[in-house]
Design a protein around this motif. Structure first.
Motif, PDB file in Angstrom:
ATOM      1  N   VAL A   6       0.860  -0.790  -0.048  1.00  0.00           N
ATOM      2  CA  VAL A   6       0.219  -0.417  -0.199  1.00  0.00           C
ATOM      3  C   VAL A   6       0.978   1.086  -0.046  1.00  0.00           C
ATOM      4  CG1 VAL A   6      -1.628   1.290   0.995  1.00  0.00           C
ATOM      5  CG2 VAL A   6      -1.347  -1.862   1.215  1.00  0.00           C
ATOM      6  N   ASN A   7       0.987   1.814  -1.194  1.00  0.00           N
ATOM      7  CA  ASN A   7       2.123   3.114  -1.311  1.00  0.00           C
ATOM      8  C   ASN A   7       1.436   4.410  -1.130  1.00  0.00           C
ATOM      9  OD1 ASN A   7       4.292   1.474  -1.881  1.00  0.00           O
ATOM     10  ND2 ASN A   7       2.302   0.228  -3.562  1.00  0.00           N
ATOM     11  N   GLU A   8       0.127   4.310  -1.672  1.00  0.00           N
ATOM     12  CA  GLU A   8      -0.433   5.901  -1.602  1.00  0.00           C
ATOM     13  C   GLU A   8      -2.562   4.970  -1.189  1.00  0.00           C
ATOM     14  OE1 GLU A   8      -0.022   7.980  -5.304  1.00  0.00           O
ATOM     15  OE2 GLU A   8       1.498   8.270  -4.630  1.00  0.00           O
ATOM     16  N   THR A   9      -2.979   6.467  -1.056  1.00  0.00           N
ATOM     17  CA  THR A   9      -4.069   6.072  -0.483  1.00  0.00           C
ATOM     18  C   THR A   9      -5.078   7.536  -1.196  1.00  0.00           C
ATOM     19  OG1 THR A   9      -4.178   4.499   1.348  1.00  0.00           O
ATOM     20  CG2 THR A   9      -6.390   5.916   0.895  1.00  0.00           C
ATOM     21  N   ARG A  53      -5.175  12.556  -2.698  1.00  0.00           N
ATOM     22  CA  ARG A  53      -4.753  11.373  -2.680  1.00  0.00           C
ATOM     23  C   ARG A  53      -2.843  11.470  -2.125  1.00  0.00           C
ATOM     24  NH1 ARG A  53      -2.373   8.792  -9.125  1.00  0.00           N
ATOM     25  NH2 ARG A  53      -0.048   8.419  -8.217  1.00  0.00           N
ATOM     26  N   GLN A  92       0.197  10.027   0.602  1.00  0.00           N
ATOM     27  CA  GLN A  92       1.389   8.679   0.161  1.00  0.00           C
ATOM     28  C   GLN A  92       0.766   8.084   1.941  1.00  0.00           C
ATOM     29  OE1 GLN A  92       5.044  10.350   0.796  1.00  0.00           O
ATOM     30  NE2 GLN A  92       5.932   8.342   2.215  1.00  0.00           N
ATOM     31  N   ASP A  93       0.181   6.476   1.448  1.00  0.00           N
ATOM     32  CA  ASP A  93       0.159   5.851   2.326  1.00  0.00           C
ATOM     33  C   ASP A  93       0.597   6.036   3.958  1.00  0.00           C
ATOM     34  OD1 ASP A  93      -2.336   3.704   3.180  1.00  0.00           O
ATOM     35  OD2 ASP A  93      -0.170   3.137   4.515  1.00  0.00           O
ATOM     36  N   HIS A 142       3.444  -0.918   4.869  1.00  0.00           N
ATOM     37  CA  HIS A 142       1.840  -1.010   4.738  1.00  0.00           C
ATOM     38  C   HIS A 142       1.467  -2.176   3.866  1.00  0.00           C
ATOM     39  CE1 HIS A 142      -2.474  -0.143   5.026  1.00  0.00           C
ATOM     40  NE2 HIS A 142      -2.439  -1.191   5.516  1.00  0.00           N
ATOM     41  N   LYS A 187      -5.029   1.810  -2.796  1.00  0.00           N
ATOM     42  CA  LYS A 187      -5.940   0.840  -1.716  1.00  0.00           C
ATOM     43  C   LYS A 187      -7.164   3.121  -1.917  1.00  0.00           C
ATOM     44  CE  LYS A 187      -6.910   2.446   3.237  1.00  0.00           C
ATOM     45  NZ  LYS A 187      -5.690   1.839   4.603  1.00  0.00           N
ATOM     46  N   GLN A 198     -10.102  12.258   4.734  1.00  0.00           N
ATOM     47  CA  GLN A 198      -8.820  12.399   4.202  1.00  0.00           C
ATOM     48  C   GLN A 198      -8.313  12.429   5.243  1.00  0.00           C
ATOM     49  OE1 GLN A 198      -7.565  14.223  -0.215  1.00  0.00           O
ATOM     50  NE2 GLN A 198      -6.005  14.238   0.919  1.00  0.00           N
ATOM     51  N   GLY A 234      -2.578   8.410  10.619  1.00  0.00           N
ATOM     52  CA  GLY A 234      -1.260   7.353   9.810  1.00  0.00           C
ATOM     53  C   GLY A 234      -0.959   6.723  10.948  1.00  0.00           C
TER      54      GLY A 234
END
Lengths: 640, 640
Positions: free
Chosen positions: A103-106, A124, A126-127, A137, A251, A432, A439
């Motif tokens: 999971v790099n970005e959400t 958008r 960064q996760d 993650h 994600k 968001q 996080g």
């Protein structure tokens, strides 16, 4: 790694033939009559605990499971950074990193302001924030996590395998039994065809219920889950699908104007995706089962939410509907609050048996495994007579507080999602924002144990401002002195039940006579009050109970390994070989200075004491000998 | 990972019980009567080849070995960066990285100028230059490398296991056989107790001799190793020892004043070390065996060289003495130079069967595996009718030239060591300088195939100055567009027999109509001359023969995956699922710009064609359609 292209197949994707991936596992024959620990349930908590105990050949453990074989499909899939750190200690992080989705970005989607029947991307992020953990993650089928534990268990000194097809009937505690007795008798009913109905009894010193939300162990100690039960029904599916939704490999949290929310969790192998779909508000007391929701219903709802994008489901690997509130047990062992001073716990519960909540924050499996990681080393230390039995009280105290936070977080997060949905997605920015602010919590790194016999006060926290007492030891890249290997300092910590002292040197030459590191080593090696001397059994390796590591400020090429104190080059094993892996330097060439990264006082240096489950127990001055001794004296037992 | 503390134990160190580490492997029963490929010998070359062929369920392979079981101890241990890249393609680099010793720095020792009976450190260098490979240079027992291959083989589509206890008696070729016939008959004698003396015959289309320096296969095709034979005797030992020599955990090259040279190679597990010891100059024709050298002799010599440091050997895990010169076979197949135009090879040799040399440059196992990686995909492509059979001539042409370079390098390196020793170590600076200058060679990245049907001319090399035609594709970190995963571009390359085209985009918007990337995709997807169209069998996935990957110049957040050409979002498998893993962007946030790192022309972009064994075959303009087509037309067969 890419797999599942032509359909979902359970098991190890590196085995080409799907039929060969499903090897039966499990112990055969009857369960042992008497064990130190009986673990009920082969979920993430049970397997974490069993794998920890399996590291010790002198502990007799039995793990039983009602199902007839290992898990193959479905259930949880989110693996927080903190859990990956734990997997590293257990020895299988590499396999998970290779196989999992990262999971790099959400991304966040909401109804278009001008055409609310269509969703548009609203954000958008960064996760995981930079530098929060050396691990990402990731997302991987819970079944494969189980396989990782099962493999390590099988290879461990205790060579443990679960006994499947065992249903716990009841537990009985002998009130007259002494603390070392096998006071708990469990009755297990076999549910496999060849032995159905046969009842086995097993006597245990300790029983741990990792048997889920309907835990029989929990009921046997008279505890209950308290809290809200279901209000909203959700559907969840693992699917192979074709879509033009652009963020299908991110994600993605999607809020539609009229059809509720949807969460996309891309899955391992490059093709599969998990979709959580908000279904309906239930009446009070109503169960989702009563609605007779079908997989097609879930898909149809997902298709409505995703408009204008299409979703064509080709295969459903697994699906379910559920309603779940936030519920919590008030204590995680069998000792009432009022009897803590006079009674020792014999029965524990962990994971879903203690706390249930929504799966959408991706926390459940992670918190359950951390429950077991917390309990495992304590049980081992008490059984092996390294620590006082009253240490076992700290399990419920520490983990119930964590579970309480989880429940509160989950309730708040569910509320935000629901209110955003109610507002037709208008609160996308708030959603968001909340996601980003929390996080560290969702990464599993926010757990913070309060001062106790195990966790020191913050008196010397200023010596290591980035290694917060009560939180997990935050690793950093270093260079190993003896072989110049780039390594992570925290990876010294294996799930081996050992305490670690990281001694961060002053700016001085650590090899010089009278240096703070040398003086510390002299104390630890020679002084009568030294916890290393006091708690290491005769004949055992000097680092077998407390493992000293030193971190210097100089570049590794400026120091001579042969000039260092003997305790940092310990002689071990039957040959008295030298262990060269105790000393580290900053990775200055690559700009990674562990002293700067973790806020270590360069003039004073410090000692950081780390528990076997990787939590910072104490920060002390390098000459804080009395404080160090009294810390360990608080709960350890003198070695025989 | 630390292991071997209480003595060397072979097998997987993650299995706690040494007795459980030795599981018997190998196929049971009689060998098959007829196969596509018979591989003789289960060393690194044989296993690399067998594992490659095992990826294809439509190829029938048999691998036989004279020994009675898998290798457990000793032999080679050096694994070059280039070999790690290959292991990644085979799928087991993670395990090797975890278990191996990492060679981070190398140190040099010479006699003290003022007290030459003592050695002093004369230099210390980084072992591998920065950025040469994404993998380190590592050291791991050859037996564990074998285990890695055996494990992948077993899990592969062809589910291959070796047949042990088979000694090759002879090979016979039917001169009248056609190119598709099983023209070679091999006679194998069983040497296992239950079947000793039983002779089996097996008919094969191709036979590959990976049967070592005394290769029966080589003899059967009338070839010989030419060159110097032994002159110097060396001893080699894997030991558990206690020493005060400070660089015992560094690779160290030690030259003494009077007792010759010694090489320290630290080994996996943190305690074991390999020591090469120069023993004696032999007379012409003399074999080292005649000297009756004992392990104690080797240890005593090592102790003399290491003075003033002590070396107390506690256990010898394995030891040997050897004398070896530099010897080379002039051709690696059964077709004489003069008959290349008229005859196709059926019998090949690889590894030590072709070239033998000193082990001290750590090259032998590496070059042998690269031999097999080169041959494997070619055999597979010919057997699967993807490529013309004459492609098989390129194996000997390419690899004999590499072996020649190896022999020359080894002779030169041995000469430098010998002359430095003769000069009493006075040439330490020259030794160190030579070591550094040849770092790329020893890392395995200097291999450079010359222009041929497989390797293009340098006409367009200027478009990608860091991806040299004929050398291995030098990977670089990138971000995958569809899921923002940080990844290595070269890791797209698995050992799956596929060619890859990396299309590096111009600075323009790649999604725009008429962009060079879109035009290239249109050509590949639609044009009659497109090699993708021409060589992909009907019904197969569009990327199953030639795998197109695109690399864009923009940050991944600036591009929309859904706007990209369909060929970069190919529909695959029985469900027509979308493969999202074809597009990459530079990792600008972390300062890794693949365009800058590999010297890609930002205005023009380019195509880089990469062979199945990861070598750069061609650099072409993005619109070099004719060049691309004619490259593949040179050796590929139209799909049926």
């Amino acid at each position: 790694m890419q797999f599942h292209l032509n359909g979902f197949e359970p098991g190890d994707p590196e085995i080409s033939d799907p039929a060969k991936r499903i090897q039966s596992s499990g112990a055969s024959g009857a369960v042992p009559e008497q064990v130190d620990v009986l673990i009920v349930g082969c979920g993430p908590a049970g397997l974490t605990l069993a794998t920890q105990l399996a590291q010790f050949s002198d502990i007799k453990t039995c793990i039983v499971e009602q199902k007839s074989e290992r898990l193959l499909v479905g259930q949880a899939d989110g693996i927080a950074c903190r859990t990956m750190e734990m997997f590293h200690a257990y020895g299988f992080s590499e396999r998970v990193l290779k196989e999992a989705y990262w999971v790099n970005e959400t991304t966040f989607w909401k109804p278009d302001d001008f055409a609310p029947e269509k969703i548009v991307r609203s954000g958008r992020v960064q996760d995981v924030e930079d530098g929060l953990s050396e691990f990402p993650h990731v997302i991987l089928n819970q079944a494969r996590i189980h396989d990782g534990f099962l493999d390590v268990m099988r290879k461990s000194p205790a060579r443990l395998e679960p006994y499947y097809s065992r249903r716990l009937l009841d537990l009985e505690v002998d009130p007259a039994a002494g603390p070392a007795d096998h006071a708990v008798t469990a009755r297990l009913e076999r549910v496999d065809a060849d032995h159905v109905g046969k009842v086995e009894t097993i006597k245990a010193r300790y029983v741990v219920g990792c048997d889920g939300a309907r835990s029989t162990v929990r009921k046997s100690i008279g505890r209950e889950l308290h809290g809200d039960s279901a209000n909203h029904a959700w559907g969840v599916m693992d699917v192979l699908a074709v879509t033009d939704f652009p963020d299908i490999r991110f994600k993605a949290l999607i809020q539609s104007a009229k059809d509720g929310s949807l969460l996309i969790i891309p899955r391992e192998g490059g093709y599969m995706v998990r979709i959580y779909v908000e279904l309906a508000k239930l009446d009070v007391g109503e169960r989702v089962a009563s609605r007779n929701i079908t997989a097609d219903d879930v898909i149809a709802k997902a298709q409505r939410i995703l408009k204008p994008y299409t979703l064509e489901v080709k295969e459903i690997a697994w699906w379910s509907v559920y309603e779940i509130g936030q519920r919590l047990t008030d204590k995680f062992d069998d000792v009432p609050e009022s009897e803590i001073a006079t009674r020792l716990p014999r029965i524990f519960i962990a994971g879903d048996a203690c706390h249930t909540h929504s799966p959408k924050a991706g926390q459940g499996m992670n918190v359950s495994m951390q429950d077991a990681f917390n309990l495992g080393w304590k049980l081992a230390a008490v059984i092996r007579k390294q620590c006082v039995p009253s240490l076992l009280h700290s399990y419920s105290a520490e983990r119930q507080a964590v579970a309480k936070e989880l429940i509160d977080f989950d309730r708040e997060w569910a509320g935000i999602l629901a209110s955003a949905a109610k507002a037709g997605g208008a609160d996308a920015a708030r959603t968001q924002d909340y996601f980003v602010r929390h996080g560290r919590y969702t990464a599993g790194t926010a757990t913070h144990y309060r001062p106790s016999v195990l966790t020191g006060a913050a008196s010397h926290q200023h010596l290591a401002q980035g290694l917060i007492i009560g939180t997990r030891f935050h690793s950093a890249p270093v260079i190993r002195l003896a072989d110049a290997k780039p390594i992570h300092l925290g990876h010294a910590a294996q799930a081996d039940g050992r305490f670690r002292i990281y001694a961060f040197s002053r700016a001085e030459d650590p090899a010089a006579g009278g240096s703070a590191i040398r003086t510390l080593c002299d104390f630890l090696a020679e002084a009568r009050e030294s916890p290393v001397k006091r708690y290491t059994p005769a004949g055992a390796d000097i680092d077998s109970v407390i493992d000293l590591r030193a971190v210097f400020q100089q570049d590794h090429r400026e120091l001579a390994v042969e000039t260092m104190p003997a305790l940092l080059l310990p002689r071990k094993g039957r040959y008295g070989l030298i262990d060269y892996e105790k000393m580290f330097c900053p990775d200055l060439k690559n700009g990674h200075d562990v002293f700067a990264m973790r806020g270590i006082d360069r003039n004073a240096g410090c000692m950081v004491v780390v528990r076997p489950d990787q939590y910072v127990a104490q920060v002390l001055p390098l000459d804080g000998f009395a404080g160090l001794a009294s810390y360990f004296d608080g709960f350890m037992l003198q070695a025989k």
